[in-house]
Design a protein around this motif. Structure first.
Motif, PDB file in Angstrom:
ATOM      1  N   VAL A  91       0.832  -1.205   0.000  1.00 57.42           N
ATOM      2  CA  VAL A  91       0.000   0.000   0.000  1.00 57.42           C
ATOM      3  C   VAL A  91       0.864   1.253   0.000  1.00 57.42           C
ATOM      4  N   ILE A  92       1.827   1.305   0.906  1.00 59.71           N
ATOM      5  CA  ILE A  92       2.695   2.487   0.999  1.00 59.71           C
ATOM      6  C   ILE A  92       3.522   2.652  -0.271  1.00 59.71           C
ATOM      7  N   GLY A  93       4.091   1.549  -0.754  1.00 56.90           N
ATOM      8  CA  GLY A  93       4.954   1.609  -1.928  1.00 56.90           C
ATOM      9  C   GLY A  93       4.237   2.093  -3.170  1.00 56.90           C
ATOM     10  N   LEU A  94       3.067   1.536  -3.457  1.00 54.38           N
ATOM     11  CA  LEU A  94       2.346   1.932  -4.666  1.00 54.38           C
ATOM     12  C   LEU A  94       1.840   3.368  -4.581  1.00 54.38           C
ATOM     13  N   SER A 170       2.068  -7.768 -27.967  1.00 57.53           N
ATOM     14  CA  SER A 170       3.062  -7.778 -26.889  1.00 57.53           C
ATOM     15  C   SER A 170       2.514  -7.127 -25.621  1.00 57.53           C
ATOM     16  N   THR A 171       1.742  -6.065 -25.774  1.00 55.95           N
ATOM     17  CA  THR A 171       1.168  -5.418 -24.594  1.00 55.95           C
ATOM     18  C   THR A 171       0.182  -6.349 -23.892  1.00 55.95           C
ATOM     19  N   ALA A 172      -0.625  -7.049 -24.672  1.00 61.06           N
ATOM     20  CA  ALA A 172      -1.571  -7.999 -24.090  1.00 61.06           C
ATOM     21  C   ALA A 172      -0.832  -9.118 -23.356  1.00 61.06           C
ATOM     22  N   ALA A 173       0.320  -9.526 -23.894  1.00 61.50           N
ATOM     23  CA  ALA A 173       1.112 -10.572 -23.252  1.00 61.50           C
ATOM     24  C   ALA A 173       1.639 -10.093 -21.901  1.00 61.50           C
ATOM     25  N   VAL A 174       2.075  -8.841 -21.832  1.00 63.46           N
ATOM     26  CA  VAL A 174       2.577  -8.295 -20.575  1.00 63.46           C
ATOM     27  C   VAL A 174       1.441  -8.199 -19.551  1.00 63.46           C
ATOM     28  N   VAL A 175       0.277  -7.746 -19.992  1.00 64.38           N
ATOM     29  CA  VAL A 175      -0.871  -7.668 -19.086  1.00 64.38           C
ATOM     30  C   VAL A 175      -1.223  -9.059 -18.558  1.00 64.38           C
ATOM     31  N   ALA A 176      -1.283 -10.039 -19.463  1.00 62.30           N
ATOM     32  CA  ALA A 176      -1.627 -11.404 -19.057  1.00 62.30           C
ATOM     33  C   ALA A 176      -0.607 -11.958 -18.071  1.00 62.30           C
ATOM     34  N   TRP A 177       0.673 -11.683 -18.334  1.00 65.15           N
ATOM     35  CA  TRP A 177       1.718 -12.165 -17.420  1.00 65.15           C
ATOM     36  C   TRP A 177       1.579 -11.515 -16.044  1.00 65.15           C
ATOM     37  N   ASN A 178       1.292 -10.228 -16.010  1.00 68.33           N
ATOM     38  CA  ASN A 178       1.101  -9.540 -14.728  1.00 68.33           C
ATOM     39  C   ASN A 178      -0.088 -10.106 -13.969  1.00 68.33           C
ATOM     40  N   ALA A 224       9.904 -10.821  -0.646  1.00 66.49           N
ATOM     41  CA  ALA A 224       9.796 -11.051  -2.092  1.00 66.49           C
ATOM     42  C   ALA A 224       8.372 -10.882  -2.598  1.00 66.49           C
ATOM     43  N   VAL A 225       7.393 -11.343  -1.828  1.00 67.21           N
ATOM     44  CA  VAL A 225       6.001 -11.241  -2.279  1.00 67.21           C
ATOM     45  C   VAL A 225       5.534  -9.790  -2.384  1.00 67.21           C
ATOM     46  N   PRO A 226       5.672  -8.965  -1.335  1.00 71.43           N
ATOM     47  CA  PRO A 226       5.241  -7.572  -1.498  1.00 71.43           C
ATOM     48  C   PRO A 226       6.038  -6.811  -2.545  1.00 71.43           C
ATOM     49  N   LEU A 227       7.339  -7.105  -2.679  1.00 73.33           N
ATOM     50  CA  LEU A 227       8.125  -6.446  -3.727  1.00 73.33           C
ATOM     51  C   LEU A 227       7.587  -6.821  -5.102  1.00 73.33           C
ATOM     52  N   SER A 228       7.264  -8.098  -5.287  1.00 76.44           N
ATOM     53  CA  SER A 228       6.721  -8.551  -6.566  1.00 76.44           C
ATOM     54  C   SER A 228       5.374  -7.896  -6.855  1.00 76.44           C
ATOM     55  N   LEU A 229       4.527  -7.773  -5.843  1.00 75.97           N
ATOM     56  CA  LEU A 229       3.227  -7.121  -6.037  1.00 75.97           C
ATOM     57  C   LEU A 229       3.403  -5.658  -6.430  1.00 75.97           C
ATOM     58  N   ILE A 230       4.378  -4.984  -5.824  1.00 77.71           N
ATOM     59  CA  ILE A 230       4.653  -3.595  -6.198  1.00 77.71           C
ATOM     60  C   ILE A 230       5.126  -3.509  -7.640  1.00 77.71           C
ATOM     61  N   LEU A 231       6.025  -4.411  -8.035  1.00 78.84           N
ATOM     62  CA  LEU A 231       6.535  -4.404  -9.410  1.00 78.84           C
ATOM     63  C   LEU A 231       5.419  -4.701 -10.410  1.00 78.84           C
ATOM     64  N   HIS A 232       4.536  -5.625 -10.073  1.00 78.55           N
ATOM     65  CA  HIS A 232       3.379  -5.906 -10.944  1.00 78.55           C
ATOM     66  C   HIS A 232       2.503  -4.661 -11.063  1.00 78.55           C
ATOM     67  N   GLY A 233       2.259  -4.000  -9.930  1.00 83.01           N
ATOM     68  CA  GLY A 233       1.436  -2.796  -9.956  1.00 83.01           C
ATOM     69  C   GLY A 233       2.052  -1.700 -10.798  1.00 83.01           C
ATOM     70  N   VAL A 234       3.365  -1.494 -10.674  1.00 86.75           N
ATOM     71  CA  VAL A 234       4.046  -0.468 -11.458  1.00 86.75           C
ATOM     72  C   VAL A 234       4.022  -0.821 -12.944  1.00 86.75           C
ATOM     73  N   SER A 235       4.168  -2.097 -13.261  1.00 90.04           N
ATOM     74  CA  SER A 235       4.127  -2.525 -14.661  1.00 90.04           C
ATOM     75  C   SER A 235       2.765  -2.234 -15.293  1.00 90.04           C
ATOM     76  N   LEU A 236       1.694  -2.572 -14.579  1.00 95.03           N
ATOM     77  CA  LEU A 236       0.352  -2.298 -15.102  1.00 95.03           C
ATOM     78  C   LEU A 236       0.087  -0.798 -15.169  1.00 95.03           C
ATOM     79  N   TRP A 237       0.582  -0.052 -14.213  1.00 95.61           N
ATOM     80  CA  TRP A 237       0.462   1.412 -14.227  1.00 95.61           C
ATOM     81  C   TRP A 237       1.189   1.983 -15.442  1.00 95.61           C
ATOM     82  N   GLN A 238       2.354   1.452 -15.726  1.00 98.78           N
ATOM     83  CA  GLN A 238       3.118   1.895 -16.899  1.00 98.78           C
ATOM     84  C   GLN A 238       2.329   1.669 -18.188  1.00 98.78           C
ATOM     85  N   LEU A 239       1.738   0.489 -18.327  1.00 91.74           N
ATOM     86  CA  LEU A 239       0.969   0.175 -19.541  1.00 91.74           C
ATOM     87  C   LEU A 239      -0.247   1.097 -19.661  1.00 91.74           C
ATOM     88  N   ARG A 240      -0.891   1.389 -18.538  1.00 96.13           N
ATOM     89  CA  ARG A 240      -2.055   2.277 -18.562  1.00 96.13           C
ATOM     90  C   ARG A 240      -1.653   3.680 -18.999  1.00 96.13           C
TER      91      ARG A 240
END
Length: 264
Positions: A91-94, A170-178, A224-240
């Motif tokens: 929550v804080i990180g995102l 490729s964008t759809a693939a990144v979204v699906a992976w996230n 590792a889990v919260p870091l991964s969730l933050i990275l997933h969130g940033v990746s989806l934010w980037q695509l948006r």
């Protein structure tokens, strides 16, 4: 503890000592390069980088010390601390990342493949499968959690290469992976919670999930889990943000509720 299990944990402890700081270093290296690509001047770039580097390094250090001291071990009558260690940093990180204009500029400048390829470290979740095979963890938790982590980690590099190619889909693939990566983490956290001794335990009553709170295994859910969730969130934010930028560049007005990307 079984000698084989202790041996696996000893090897994994070496991995933790090397891999976790290396992951943090790669995140910070990627941020620095992204700030450069975004054209942020040196002094503001250093300030932004330090604003991320210092809390991230302190977070790793605090979790490491807590895991070593047994803070995350399951104890009767004590509120489990692992859920707090997961939710609060995410929550804080995102919130912190998405509120920064300069970090937004860096995220816009970074290739989407960076945030995907970095999570190849998820294959380290395969330790759950090794611990299950040695009888240290219940299969109800270890099998789906371990397979899910390994699958997401193995897919990270090919999806990153596909994203870097810029080809159609490729964008759809990144979204699906996230989405797959987030679903894997949520599933692992849920199964871990339901298989841990306590009032909400519904699984593995004959073989409760105790080792997951013990160092070094505890570093996975606690860091590792919260870091991964933050990275997933940033990746989806980037695509948006990229999607909104393309819409604006093409003269298409964003739909109601869609924010205009912040300037650098």
């Amino acid at each position: 503890m079984d000698a084989n299990v202790a041996g696996y944990l000893g090897v994994y402890e070496v991995f933790v000592a090397v891999a976790r700081p290396a992951i943090v270093a790669l995140v910070l290296l990627g941020l620095w390069r992204a700030l450069g690509r975004a054209g942020v001047e040196r002094r503001p770039a250093i300030a932004v980088w330090l604003a991320v580097a210092i809390p991230l390094t302190l977070w790793l250090g605090v979790i490491w010390a807590a895991a070593l001291s047994g803070v995350f071990q399951v104890r009767p009558g004590v509120i489990p601390r692992l859920p707090i260690a997961v939710v609060v940093p995410v929550v804080i990180g995102l919130i912190a990342v998405t509120r920064s204009r300069r970090i937004a500029a860096a995220v816009d400048a970074a290739p989407p493949s960076w945030l995907v390829g970095l999570q190849v470290y998820r294959v380290l979740g395969g330790i759950f499968l090794l611990q299950w095979l040695q009888g240290a963890l219940p299969g109800a938790f270890a099998v789906p959690a371990g397979i899910g982590d390994v699958l997401v980690g193995l897919l990270a590099l090919p999806v990153a290469v596909y994203a870097a190619s810029g080809r159609r889909g490729s964008t759809a693939a990144v979204v699906a992976w996230n989405v797959l990566g987030i679903a894997d983490l949520v599933n692992a956290l849920t199964l871990g919670f339901l298989s841990t001794p306590g009032p909400f335990q519904l699984l593995a009553h004959d073989h409760p999930n105790l080792l997951v709170g013990v160092y070094p295994t505890a570093m996975i859910p606690a860091f590792a889990v919260p870091l991964s969730l933050i990275l997933h969130g940033v990746s989806l934010w980037q695509l948006r943000r990229r999607s909104l930028s393309r819409a604006l560049a093409g003269g298409t007005r964003p739909r109601l509720g869609q924010a205009v990307p912040a300037s650098a």
